[in-house]
Design an enzyme around this catalytic site. Structure first.
Site, PDB file in Angstrom:
ATOM      1  N   GLY A 166      23.958 -52.949 -48.536  1.00  0.00           N
ATOM      2  CA  GLY A 166      22.775 -52.987 -47.677  1.00  0.00           C
ATOM      3  C   GLY A 166      23.049 -52.271 -46.367  1.00  0.00           C
ATOM      4  O   GLY A 166      23.931 -51.408 -46.295  1.00  0.00           O
ATOM      5  N   LEU A 167      22.306 -52.611 -45.348  1.00  0.00           N
ATOM      6  CA  LEU A 167      22.487 -51.912 -44.068  1.00  0.00           C
ATOM      7  C   LEU A 167      23.929 -51.995 -43.598  1.00  0.00           C
ATOM      8  O   LEU A 167      24.522 -50.989 -43.214  1.00  0.00           O
ATOM      9  CB  LEU A 167      21.566 -52.526 -43.013  1.00  0.00           C
ATOM     10  CG  LEU A 167      20.101 -52.145 -43.121  1.00  0.00           C
ATOM     11  CD1 LEU A 167      19.314 -52.833 -42.017  1.00  0.00           C
ATOM     12  CD2 LEU A 167      19.923 -50.640 -43.003  1.00  0.00           C
ATOM     13  N   ALA A 168      24.492 -53.203 -43.616  1.00  0.00           N
ATOM     14  CA  ALA A 168      25.858 -53.361 -43.113  1.00  0.00           C
ATOM     15  C   ALA A 168      26.856 -52.680 -44.039  1.00  0.00           C
ATOM     16  O   ALA A 168      27.699 -51.898 -43.587  1.00  0.00           O
ATOM     17  CB  ALA A 168      26.179 -54.840 -42.956  1.00  0.00           C
TER      18      ALA A 168
ATOM     19  N   HIS B 136      10.298 -68.787 -41.898  1.00  0.00           N
ATOM     20  CA  HIS B 136       9.299 -67.879 -41.320  1.00  0.00           C
ATOM     21  C   HIS B 136       7.910 -68.466 -41.532  1.00  0.00           C
ATOM     22  O   HIS B 136       7.566 -68.875 -42.641  1.00  0.00           O
ATOM     23  CB  HIS B 136       9.422 -66.519 -42.010  1.00  0.00           C
ATOM     24  CG  HIS B 136       8.775 -65.413 -41.257  1.00  0.00           C
ATOM     25  ND1 HIS B 136       7.419 -65.315 -41.123  1.00  0.00           N
ATOM     26  CD2 HIS B 136       9.301 -64.363 -40.572  1.00  0.00           C
ATOM     27  CE1 HIS B 136       7.141 -64.241 -40.397  1.00  0.00           C
ATOM     28  NE2 HIS B 136       8.267 -63.651 -40.049  1.00  0.00           N
TER      29      HIS B 136
ATOM     30  N   SER C 168       3.768 -59.982 -42.277  1.00  0.00           N
ATOM     31  CA  SER C 168       4.337 -59.692 -40.960  1.00  0.00           C
ATOM     32  C   SER C 168       3.864 -60.689 -39.911  1.00  0.00           C
ATOM     33  O   SER C 168       2.718 -61.116 -39.872  1.00  0.00           O
ATOM     34  CB  SER C 168       3.956 -58.286 -40.525  1.00  0.00           C
ATOM     35  OG  SER C 168       4.314 -58.113 -39.175  1.00  0.00           O
TER      36      SER C 168
ATOM     37  N   ARG D  80       8.902 -68.531 -34.123  1.00  0.00           N
ATOM     38  CA  ARG D  80       8.836 -68.823 -35.557  1.00  0.00           C
ATOM     39  C   ARG D  80       9.093 -70.288 -35.872  1.00  0.00           C
ATOM     40  O   ARG D  80       8.358 -70.898 -36.650  1.00  0.00           O
ATOM     41  CB  ARG D  80       9.871 -67.976 -36.306  1.00  0.00           C
ATOM     42  CG  ARG D  80       9.513 -66.518 -36.356  1.00  0.00           C
ATOM     43  CD  ARG D  80      10.596 -65.697 -37.019  1.00  0.00           C
ATOM     44  NE  ARG D  80      10.176 -64.295 -37.076  1.00  0.00           N
ATOM     45  CZ  ARG D  80      10.909 -63.321 -37.574  1.00  0.00           C
ATOM     46  NH1 ARG D  80      12.100 -63.566 -38.065  1.00  0.00           N
ATOM     47  NH2 ARG D  80      10.454 -62.084 -37.592  1.00  0.00           N
TER      48      ARG D  80
ATOM     49  N   HIS E 128      13.643 -67.569 -44.862  1.00  0.00           N
ATOM     50  CA  HIS E 128      13.625 -66.129 -44.658  1.00  0.00           C
ATOM     51  C   HIS E 128      15.008 -65.543 -44.374  1.00  0.00           C
ATOM     52  O   HIS E 128      15.326 -64.446 -44.803  1.00  0.00           O
ATOM     53  CB  HIS E 128      12.687 -65.842 -43.494  1.00  0.00           C
ATOM     54  CG  HIS E 128      12.538 -64.396 -43.162  1.00  0.00           C
ATOM     55  ND1 HIS E 128      12.192 -63.464 -44.104  1.00  0.00           N
ATOM     56  CD2 HIS E 128      12.691 -63.721 -42.009  1.00  0.00           C
ATOM     57  CE1 HIS E 128      12.125 -62.270 -43.525  1.00  0.00           C
ATOM     58  NE2 HIS E 128      12.451 -62.400 -42.269  1.00  0.00           N
TER      59      HIS E 128
ATOM     60  N   GLU F 298      24.358 -60.052 -42.392  1.00  0.00           N
ATOM     61  CA  GLU F 298      23.883 -61.434 -42.546  1.00  0.00           C
ATOM     62  C   GLU F 298      24.967 -62.334 -43.143  1.00  0.00           C
ATOM     63  O   GLU F 298      24.916 -63.554 -43.000  1.00  0.00           O
ATOM     64  CB  GLU F 298      22.614 -61.471 -43.431  1.00  0.00           C
ATOM     65  CG  GLU F 298      21.870 -62.806 -43.378  1.00  0.00           C
ATOM     66  CD  GLU F 298      20.619 -62.863 -44.257  1.00  0.00           C
ATOM     67  OE1 GLU F 298      20.167 -61.800 -44.721  1.00  0.00           O
ATOM     68  OE2 GLU F 298      20.094 -63.973 -44.462  1.00  0.00           O
TER      69      GLU F 298
ATOM     70  N   LEU G 178      18.119 -56.118 -38.541  1.00  0.00           N
ATOM     71  CA  LEU G 178      18.456 -54.722 -38.844  1.00  0.00           C
ATOM     72  C   LEU G 178      19.460 -54.220 -37.812  1.00  0.00           C
ATOM     73  O   LEU G 178      20.423 -53.525 -38.132  1.00  0.00           O
ATOM     74  CB  LEU G 178      17.195 -53.859 -38.826  1.00  0.00           C
ATOM     75  CG  LEU G 178      16.078 -54.285 -39.794  1.00  0.00           C
ATOM     76  CD1 LEU G 178      14.911 -53.319 -39.712  1.00  0.00           C
ATOM     77  CD2 LEU G 178      16.608 -54.343 -41.217  1.00  0.00           C
TER      78      LEU G 178
END
Lengths: 250, 640, 225
Positions: B42-44, B266, B284, B333, B404, B428, B444
């Protein structure tokens, strides 16, 4: 509702495979198509049969993993959604639904409805990037980009790499997928440096992977869950010939 | 075990700079002698793997999906924060740092959060250079929006698909290194255990999901970028495949687990429609800018959205506006989620299940016109109609909170190393930066900060102390772990019980959601612990896994994951039970203000709970990392 | 492989050959129709015969005509290669064919339409072009211009109903082939633009209706005269 499902079953890539017919009952119209498959799979396991294998992950239409060819259309009867976003209210009680895997030489079946789409990764590896290393890049606002260009790039960049374009094309052509990435980087200033080599290498890899040629039927565009336009294919053709004619690679 | 967070000395603004200078370096020519394993793409994971390869290390990267581009980072909608101050509205590294600490309800580590804020602006530069098509102003410069209650506009976005675009950016960098031969990508391969040699992480054992083969991979360091564990609740906004297995097996090998009970719920998700539900879809948060949240004043069971339009205004309870006049529908939230739950607990919930509240746009449409609302939320309204069949232009939406994000994760020090030397956790998967509650558009940021700008430095500090010699996967340690992994798989396949894996997973999810969800109390948690232990026993006696080991077998994959979820679930309950304060997303009913808001106990609980595995079916041991706040003042959050 | 062969044998390269030759053939059709319309002139074939004589003897036209044959051949040969590659790209067919709504009928059947046209072309060339070049057609004198009486050959053919039918059906195939081919050629050549593409599409539709209709009208009118 009650439904009849004709599903492609294939034990592994070497197996010949064939269709199996299943009945499911009490299907709620609020279920997603994949949830209906979950119900069927629970039913199969409870009666000691192997569950149907299918690819899925995010179940919200963005990861590009789900890939079913439903009644003659990739991602099913509705436009601009993926299979995981398809809900059973799009079908009626008593329907027979035929479910097949994506069919293409470049996407061999792994098992049941699961296919191998790593050909797409190899095409991206051939040039779908800007060759910069981490760090040492200019400040983000030093590269002004007009809203129009940013939008054009974004329209192409929304591709989720699901392969529905290949599945729908009568030639199993990957031109829409490849052209979306080529276009994104061809319109942006960041992509200019490698503009020629990128398109040359990506097209060469696409051909080598065994995808067919684009005959402009537009089926890819019609089934694309992200509604990517075949204008990108025209642009890629342009990019390709400009590159081939002017690049210094013999 | 003594926890050492290795926070550098000095003023907070200089810690990272000084630390970068003080860390040992690996000579460029020697980097090619080191192998690094990255689990997760993923991103990381993708950003770390690409950055390592660019530096010259040899990287092996693993993901369970068919392509690294599928990782669930792709589903993030809203945006990514960065302290660029492009809008000239007073943003700064310090403000982003402060907001993040406060938003996390003072349960995160100052030094890590400051570093996150510090590198945030480089992330935007990096992504733009890669060709990520962020939204632009007419003048061609980057656009920003405000998000998640922040008082400055610091969120960069690419339509509602920011996560997708950032992930594809990292994926492109990773693909380039695959082409260069510096990264070897292992798709459809799932890590099942970490291998320790001389107490250091020296490799992993993984299962090739297509052939079923159990493979060993050796390296000088192992980086886990395996995401969160929200699927412990069965229903969450996570992807179906998101799991805790890599992190959990590392935990059982000695990596401490930090703040496992900190989960984010969320508020604006599409409610559950029935038992068939397999996942929940997030809408959203921006919808709350114009939508008004309400339930009927008098309970109206099974009220449909269409009937709701006929209910007059004075019979509606706009409970957020009533309770929080200054923030109204825009409370954070955790507050919004909790209040929706309370309304439903009082029996005022709507829809077929009674587990939903209305989010009404009728007033906004009357005020601004349908076109303005469509321009802002058109795609979300379409998505909602696609899933529910209701048209939000004509009737209110129904929403309900859903799991979430998990703020908890493997405990890491300032270098992002776990308590196992050579084993890192990023994104995460670690616990580090969000405390007890994560702010919008910060996930992110953290994933990419860890992958692009933190771990490429800190891993060198460790590798510089390591010998070049590679360890063969014939080493007995690998063989032993392989044997254990195979034994566990065989055990699962041989139970041949009656209940399906999904059945167990759903049962676990129900327990977790009921007792360890949006609000928790001692009695409930104790009850949950017993129920989970029973469930675990039953699982190992009665689970039914079809198929065999040596083929693509998704029910086996799932069984492996659910077995770990059950164990982690129990630890989450332990942690929630122990932390008798309320903070952020963790609401203990015993600890609330007279108005019913979350009440922290800073003198008792100003620490990170890090749990140590002490053996199968043994109670885990709690280790505490005390949190020192030298730069921010602890205050009670109030949104009245 | 040199860059040139690499380019021309790539899938976009082959498609460009199809597009470029296609556009040439489109131009040829327009010219051919203009000439043929003279068959309808009420002068007992005089202007048509003079035109046909000119076309079959003028060296420049002969040169272009050779090119035309070459392009037809290229169009056919490359399409065979492409079709083969495209068929290989999907070795296992679907049980349920791709839903028809996703693309036009003609775009999916260009190969079949092209084959029909090729068969027609052979018949057509044998009937008229071969006769004109290698047959024994008697000369006629028009005010000092010697010209063979091709008109008589055409007139004889078009008095038979089956010839008329072959022509009309073939022109239908040409129409469908063009309805996709015209705009597709521009797309392949990279000419896609929000401003101009709609005009090209419109022109393509008009052309694919008018030109084959023009060709089809000739045998029908001559049959009934």
């Amino acid at each position: 509702m009650n439904l009849t499902l004709k599903v492609w079953r294939q034990k592994n890539s070497a197996d010949k495979g064939g269709f199996e017919t299943y009945q499911v009952s009490n299907i709620s119209p609020d279920m997603s198509f994949l949830e209906m498959f979950d119900v069927l799979n629970e039913q199969l396991v409870n009666s000691d049969q192997d569950p149907i294998h299918f690819d899925h992950d995010c179940r919200e239409g963005i990861c590009g993993m789900c890939s079913l060819y439903i009644n003659g259309k990739p991602h099913g009867p509705k436009d601009a959604i993926t299979t995981c976003q398809l809900h059973m209210r799009s079908f009626s009680d008593g329907d027979t639904i035929v479910v097949e895997p994506w069919r293409a030489k470049a996407f061999p079946v792994v098992k049941d409805l699961v296919v191998d789409r790593t050909a797409f990764d190899r095409i991206i590896q051939a040039g779908g990037y800007v060759s910069i290393n981490t760090g040492g890049v200019p400040d983000a606002n030093e590269i002004p980009i007009s809203k129009e260009v940013a939008n054009e790039a974004m329209d192409a960049a929304t591709c989720i790499g699901c392969g529905a374009c290949v599945a729908a094309c009568k030639n199993a052509s990957a031109m829409l997928f490849v052209s979306a990435k080529v276009s994104q980087l061809a319109v942006l200033p960041q992509g200019q440096v490698e503009r020629k080599s990128r398109v040359e290498n990506m097209v060469a890899t696409m051909d080598a992977e065994g995808f067919g040629a684009c005959t402009n039927t537009g089926a890819c565009e019609a089934v694309c869950p992200k509604e990517i336009s075949i204008t990108n294919i025209a642009r890629m053709n342009r990019e390709y010939f400009q590159a081939k004619i002017s690049s210094k690679k013999i | 075990m003594k926890l050492n967070s290795k926070i550098p000395e000095g003023p907070i603004a200089e810690k990272w700079t000084k630390h970068k200078f003080n860390m040992k370096l690996v000579n460029p020519a020697n980097k090619r002698k080191y192998d690094i394993i990255v689990v997760g793409s993923g991103l990381a994971g993708a950003s770390a793997a690409a950055s390592f390869a660019e530096l010259g290390y040899n990287v092996k990267c693993f993901c369970f999906q068919d392509s690294p581009r599928r990782a669930h980072s792709i589903a993030a909608q809203g945006g990514i924060n960065a302290a660029k101050n492009y809008q000239n509205d007073g943003d700064s590294v310090y403000r982003l740092f402060y907001d993040t600490i406060k938003g996390g309800d003072y349960r995160s580590r100052e030094a890590n959060v400051y570093r996150l804020a510090e590198v945030s602006s480089s992330i935007i530069d990096q992504c733009v250079a890669q060709g990520v098509p962020f939204a632009r102003e007419y003048g061609g410069l980057l656009d920003n929006r405000s998000f998640g209650g922040a008082q400055v506009s610091r969120t960069f976005y690419a339509r509602g698909q920011t996560g997708q675009q950032l992930l594809l950016g990292a994926y492109s960098a990773l693909s380039r290194q695959v082409a260069n031969g510096k990264v070897k990508m292992y798709t459809r391969t799932e890590m099942l255990d970490v291998v320790l040699i001389d107490d250091k992480a020296r490799g992993i054992v993984a299962r090739n999901l297509i052939t079923g083969e159990i493979e060993s991979h050796s390296a000088h360091a192992v980086v886990l970028a395996t995401g969160g564990y929200g699927n412990v609740f069965f229903l969450s906004t996570n992807a179906m495949g998101s799991n805790c297995t890599a992190a959990w097996r590392a935990h059982k090998k000695g990596a401490l687990f930090g703040n496992p009970c900190f989960t984010q719920i969320h508020p604006t998700c599409i409610p559950v429609s029935g038992d068939h539900q397999s996942k929940l879809t997030l809408m959203s948060e921006s919808l709350r800018n114009d939508g008004r949240v309400w339930v009927p004043k008098v309970a109206r069971p099974k009220l449909t959205a269409r009937e709701a339009t006929k209910i007059p205004n004075d019979e509606r309870d706009y409970f957020l506006e009533r309770k929080y006049p200054s923030f109204g529908n825009l409370v954070p939230r955790d507050v919004a989620s909790r209040n929706a739950k309370m309304a439903c607990d009082e029996g005022k919930g709507v829809g077929a299940t009674g587990l939903a509240v209305f989010l009404d746009f009728a007033d906004a449409i009357k005020r601004d016109g349908k076109e303005v609302i469509a321009a802002k939320y058109g795609n979300l309204f379409d998505m909602y109609e696609q899933i529910t069949g209701d048209n939000p232009y004509e009737m209110p939406m129904m929403i309900y909170p859903a799991v979430h994000y998990t703020m908890g994760g493997l405990w890491v020090d300032y270098n992002l190393m776990t308590t196992i030397p050579g084993l890192y956790a990023i994104g995460e998967a670690n616990f580090s930066d969000h405390g007890a509650n994560r702010l919008g558009a910060s996930a992110l940021m953290q994933g990419l900060a860890d992958g692009y700008f933190v771990i490429p430095y800190t891993i060198g500090d460790y590798l510089a102390t390591m010998p070049y010699e590679k360890i063969s996967t014939d080493h007995e340690a690998f063989k032993e772990v392989e044997a254990n992994v195979k034994a566990k798989i065989n055990q699962l396949l041989n139970i041949k019980g009656k209940r399906t894996v999904d059945d167990f997973h759903k049962a676990l999810g129900k327990i977790m959601w009921e007792y360890c969800g949006m609000s928790r109390n001692e009695d409930g948690l104790k009850l949950a612990k017993g129920k989970i232990q029973e469930l675990k026993k039953e699982f190992w006696q009665d689970v039914k896994v079809m198929g065999s080991q040596d083929e693509l077998n998704m029910s086996l994959e799932k069984a492996n994951r659910v077995a770990d979820f059950i164990e982690l679930g129990e630890l989450m309950v332990d942690d929630a039970l122990h932390r008798s304060e309320s903070c952020g997303g963790h609401f203990r009913e015993e600890s609330q203000t007279p108005e019913g808001e979350a009440k922290r106990k800073d003198d008792e609980f100003s620490f990170v709970s890090a749990w140590e595995f002490k053996g199968e079916d043994q109670p885990e041991l709690l280790q505490k990392e005390e949190l020192a706040f030298e730069n921010v003042k602890l205050t009670q959050r109030s949104y009245k | 492989m040199s860059w040139l062969t690499e380019t021309l044998t790539s899938t976009p390269g082959r498609k460009v050959i199809m597009a470029a030759t296609g556009i040439f053939l489109i131009l040829f059709l327009a010219v051919h129709l203009t000439g043929n319309l003279q068959l309808l002139k009420d002068d007992n074939g005089e202007s048509f015969n003079i035109y046909a004589e000119f076309m079959s003897t003028n060296p420049l036209i002969q040169f272009v005509s050779k090119g035309n044959f070459f392009f037809i051949l290229l169009h056919v040969v490359v399409s065979v290669f492409l079709t083969r590659k495209n068929q290989q790209a999907r070795p296992v067919a679907y049980k349920v064919p791709v839903k028809s709504g996703t693309s036009s009928l003609s775009s999916r059947n260009m190969g079949i339409l092209g084959t029909v046209i090729l068969v027609f072309l052979i018949i057509h060339l044998k009937g008229f072009w071969y006769e004109m070049h290698y047959g024994e057609i008697p000369y006629k004198n028009y005010d000092g211009h010697e010209a063979r009486d091709l008109y008589a050959v055409v007139d004889a053919a078009y008095s038979q109903w089956y010839w008329v039918l072959i022509y009309v059906v073939s022109m239908l195939a040409v129409a469908f082939h063009l309805s996709h081919g015209f705009q597709s050629a521009f797309q392949t050549l990279g000419m896609s633009h929000v401003k101009y593409s709609p005009a090209i599409k419109l022109l393509g539709i008009a052309f694919s209706i008018l030109v084959p209709a023009g060709f089809a009208v000739i045998p029908i009118v001559m049959f009934f005269n």
